[in-house]
Design a protein around this motif. Sequence first.
Motif, PDB file in Angstrom:
ATOM      1  N   UNK A 110     -23.385 -16.251 -53.076  1.00  0.00           N
ATOM      2  CA  UNK A 110     -24.332 -17.345 -52.850  1.00  0.00           C
ATOM      3  C   UNK A 110     -23.666 -18.705 -52.681  1.00  0.00           C
ATOM      4  N   UNK A 156     -19.960 -30.781 -37.035  1.00  0.00           N
ATOM      5  CA  UNK A 156     -20.618 -31.327 -38.219  1.00  0.00           C
ATOM      6  C   UNK A 156     -21.823 -30.476 -38.577  1.00  0.00           C
ATOM      7  N   UNK A 157     -21.966 -30.186 -39.864  1.00  0.00           N
ATOM      8  CA  UNK A 157     -23.145 -29.422 -40.309  1.00  0.00           C
ATOM      9  C   UNK A 157     -23.738 -30.087 -41.542  1.00  0.00           C
ATOM     10  N   UNK A 158     -25.015 -29.861 -41.710  1.00  0.00           N
ATOM     11  CA  UNK A 158     -25.697 -30.319 -42.917  1.00  0.00           C
ATOM     12  C   UNK A 158     -26.083 -29.062 -43.689  1.00  0.00           C
ATOM     13  N   UNK A 218     -27.836 -27.930 -47.011  1.00  0.00           N
ATOM     14  CA  UNK A 218     -28.676 -28.380 -48.138  1.00  0.00           C
ATOM     15  C   UNK A 218     -28.539 -29.881 -48.379  1.00  0.00           C
ATOM     16  N   UNK A 238     -30.251 -17.132 -53.206  1.00  0.00           N
ATOM     17  CA  UNK A 238     -30.878 -18.328 -52.613  1.00  0.00           C
ATOM     18  C   UNK A 238     -30.296 -18.572 -51.218  1.00  0.00           C
ATOM     19  N   UNK A 251     -29.314 -21.000 -48.165  1.00  0.00           N
ATOM     20  CA  UNK A 251     -29.084 -22.424 -47.908  1.00  0.00           C
ATOM     21  C   UNK A 251     -29.664 -22.790 -46.556  1.00  0.00           C
ATOM     22  N   UNK A 252     -30.046 -24.061 -46.431  1.00  0.00           N
ATOM     23  CA  UNK A 252     -30.477 -24.493 -45.103  1.00  0.00           C
ATOM     24  C   UNK A 252     -29.273 -25.130 -44.410  1.00  0.00           C
ATOM     25  N   UNK A 253     -28.990 -24.653 -43.211  1.00  0.00           N
ATOM     26  CA  UNK A 253     -27.835 -25.149 -42.462  1.00  0.00           C
ATOM     27  C   UNK A 253     -28.322 -25.698 -41.135  1.00  0.00           C
ATOM     28  N   UNK A 254     -27.827 -26.877 -40.807  1.00  0.00           N
ATOM     29  CA  UNK A 254     -28.275 -27.504 -39.562  1.00  0.00           C
ATOM     30  C   UNK A 254     -27.069 -28.172 -38.908  1.00  0.00           C
ATOM     31  N   UNK A 255     -26.920 -27.987 -37.596  1.00  0.00           N
ATOM     32  CA  UNK A 255     -25.851 -28.710 -36.872  1.00  0.00           C
ATOM     33  C   UNK A 255     -26.256 -30.171 -36.778  1.00  0.00           C
ATOM     34  N   UNK A 256     -25.308 -31.068 -37.012  1.00  0.00           N
ATOM     35  CA  UNK A 256     -25.652 -32.485 -37.006  1.00  0.00           C
ATOM     36  C   UNK A 256     -25.843 -32.996 -35.583  1.00  0.00           C
TER      37      UNK A 256
END
Lengths: 126, 379
Positions: free
Chosen positions: A10, A28-30, A32, B1, B3-8
């Motif tokens: 996890x 680049x990643x976000x 959480x 759990x 995770x939320x992952x998003x490319x910027x």
Amino acid sequence: MSSENVTVDDAFTKVATTEEIPQGTGIGVDVDGIEIAVYNVEGEFYAISNRCAHQRAPLCKAGDKKINAEHTWTDTRGGVNEESCTVSCPWHLWEWDLETGEHEASGQRIGTFDTHVEDQDVYVRI
Amino acid sequence: MTSSVRRLDTDVEVPPEAYDDRIVDLDFHVNPMEDELMSYVEDDRARDKLTTEFGSTPVMGKWDAAYAIKEGNEGLYTQGRAEHAEDVHEACEMLAVDEPIVNPGINNLNLQHHPVLKNAVCQAANDYMLDNFVDEGIYTSMMLPKWDPEYAVEELDRVGEEDGVVAAYSWFDPKVPWGNEQFDPVFEKLVELDFPLMLHGSLSYWPQHSYIGDDMLTWTEILGFDWPIHGMVNVINMIMRGVFDRFPDLNVVIQEAGHWWVPFLRYRMDEFYEMHPDDIQITPRKMESGEKYLNQAPSEYLKDNFYLCTQPFALPRNSGEASKMLDLSFAEEMFVYSSDWPHQTLDPPTWFYTSRAFSDDEDLRNAVLHGNADEILNI
Ligand code: FES
């Protein structure tokens, strides 16, 4: 830096495939709500905080091509230096060590994150 | 759990709140390619000399930012090179700048040797700006040839009435400060056109041509402190020689000379003047008008007639200290935001969203980001 012999649990999050980060570049990643820049240095993957401690430039933009780059001395805005395993910031070129997160001249540090590659996927430990 | 992952989002580089504010940038450099610039030189004889294999006369600096940056990276085009309007739009989108006031960043022209060739380049630069920026709806600060005040007035006459030309761009230096009376016809014309005089640091006076800079060995000294000294000297010279008693409506913007020296000047100028006021009457403008003293305290002219570009802001991290510095520096009356794109000292508008000195004070933020600029520019 890539960790070996880890169990992808996890704590690790898949952020990209290896193909999505060509050698000598970063994304680049976000994850959480945490902004992370992930770079491919000679096939090894490194993850550091995406925000430069100087003035909060997004470090994932390091290496972007300049406007009319062919009419300037250097092609890119900062970028990854594979030899020294550093990235220089796209705004004012502060050089960050990808292993330690340190900027040597100021002694400032930004966060670094463990990475792991499995089945062509790149994971980052938050 | 999971995770939320998003490319910027890769196109936005500054805090998103910056896009909600109106941002005017008073120092955005464009840099024509030499060939294109030369094609605008009208006089054949001048163009012929300027396009020989020697080009314009060489003006070497002793030192360069490249020596002070790892890998010899360049300081001048760190972000790129804007040659045409679309380049400016692309850069401004990343920085959330709404109104860039562009200038032809040919900052070594002032020290070139030949006045006729310099005037030819100035004419070409202004025509290049008209064609490529003014006509494309980008506000422009036209080049003002400091070395030839008579020609400066002619250029203001020729170009100044064009819609979209909103200011005049020239340089401060330690040799002939702008308080000199030879500039009065230029000031008169600037006031008539309602243009601020923008004075930028100049490559021409680094450090080999300035006694102040002769033994400076590092870029920190040269760029960081030589220019502010020249900037302060020019400000004080204009005030003490009575420029603003003769031209009370003249606004002057100092670019790249720093700004945290305002408290030093405001208290020290007043202290010295009040203690030694009796040589004012023999400065040339006062000789002519017969006035004995300045019409107001020196610090009042500083606040009323000068505006300071903020790049690089170098704001204290502690917001309480930042607020006090801003207050002592008349920031709400004098500071104007500038990015200095594309140089390495680029200052994206981040401070206004990362420091409580600005996020808690909307009036101050608005004044620096656009209010003060709107006050002096017809835009
Ligand atoms: S923001 Fe990274 S070096 Fe300035």
